[in-house]
Design a protein around this motif. Structure first.
Motif: not given
Length: 182
Positions: A126-135, A140-150
């Motif tokens: 029943n699960a999905l795990n995503w790993a990605y970097t989001l801008a 006014g500033t854009t940060y590259h943030v890592q997501f560990d998404d369940w």
């Protein structure tokens, strides 16, 4: 004596680092029901309701998402488009369009304009795990943030999503979403 204390402290520190990097494994959910079939759940219209909490746990933003999703077969692979319209508690709006490709059973690659590189996803049970970097734009500033998404399918119509956010390995906060498939 001091050497033994330093060795013990070093071992404890290394153990802490190793345990801090470990988390749930997708295989832990392989027998859980109902089974999440991404192309079935994310098909049609889905409503989502979410919050962003900072590292202290304080809710700093609330939002809703309207998702229109459809899948097709391209070059023998399932390809999905998730058109997401966000509306935040401060009145701001955002659009994200995901293109998901099932590269093998239970394994996915996702792309979106504000995702750096490819999102990597894996599902089981029943699960999905995503790993990605989001801008992520902030003041006014854009940060590259890592997501560990369940994501966890609770019923055929309801899914819960928890995403931990970090930068340079430092925990920033979490996004919690509930999805409802119409």
């Amino acid at each position: 004596m001091k050497t033994n204390v330093y060795k013990l402290a070093t071992l404890i520190f290394i153990s802490f680092l190793v345990s801090a990097c470990s988390g749930p494994k997708i295989s832990n959910y392989a027998k859980e029901k109902p089974t999440l079939e991404l192309s079935e759940y994310f098909s049609g219209t889905i409503d989502a309701y979410g919050i962003f909490t900072d590292r202290s746990g304080e809710v700093v933003k609330r939002f809703t998402v309207l998702i229109e999703a459809k899948w097709s077969i391209v070059d023998g692979k399932k390809v999905g488009v998730l058109d997401e319209s966000f509306e935040y508690s401060d009145g701001s709006k955002q659009k994200r369009i995901w293109k998901l490709t099932e590269v093998s059973p239970g394994r996915y690659i996702g792309k979106a304009d504000d995702v750096i590189g490819d999102a990597q996803g894996e599902s089981a049970g029943n699960a999905l795990n995503w790993a990605y970097t989001l801008a992520l734009p902030v003041d006014g500033t854009t940060y590259h943030v890592q997501f560990d998404d369940w994501m966890y399918l609770v019923t055929p119509k309801v899914m819960i999503n928890k995403a931990k956010m970090s930068k340079f390995g430092i925990y920033l906060g979490e996004v919690t979403l509930s999805f409802y498939k119409r």
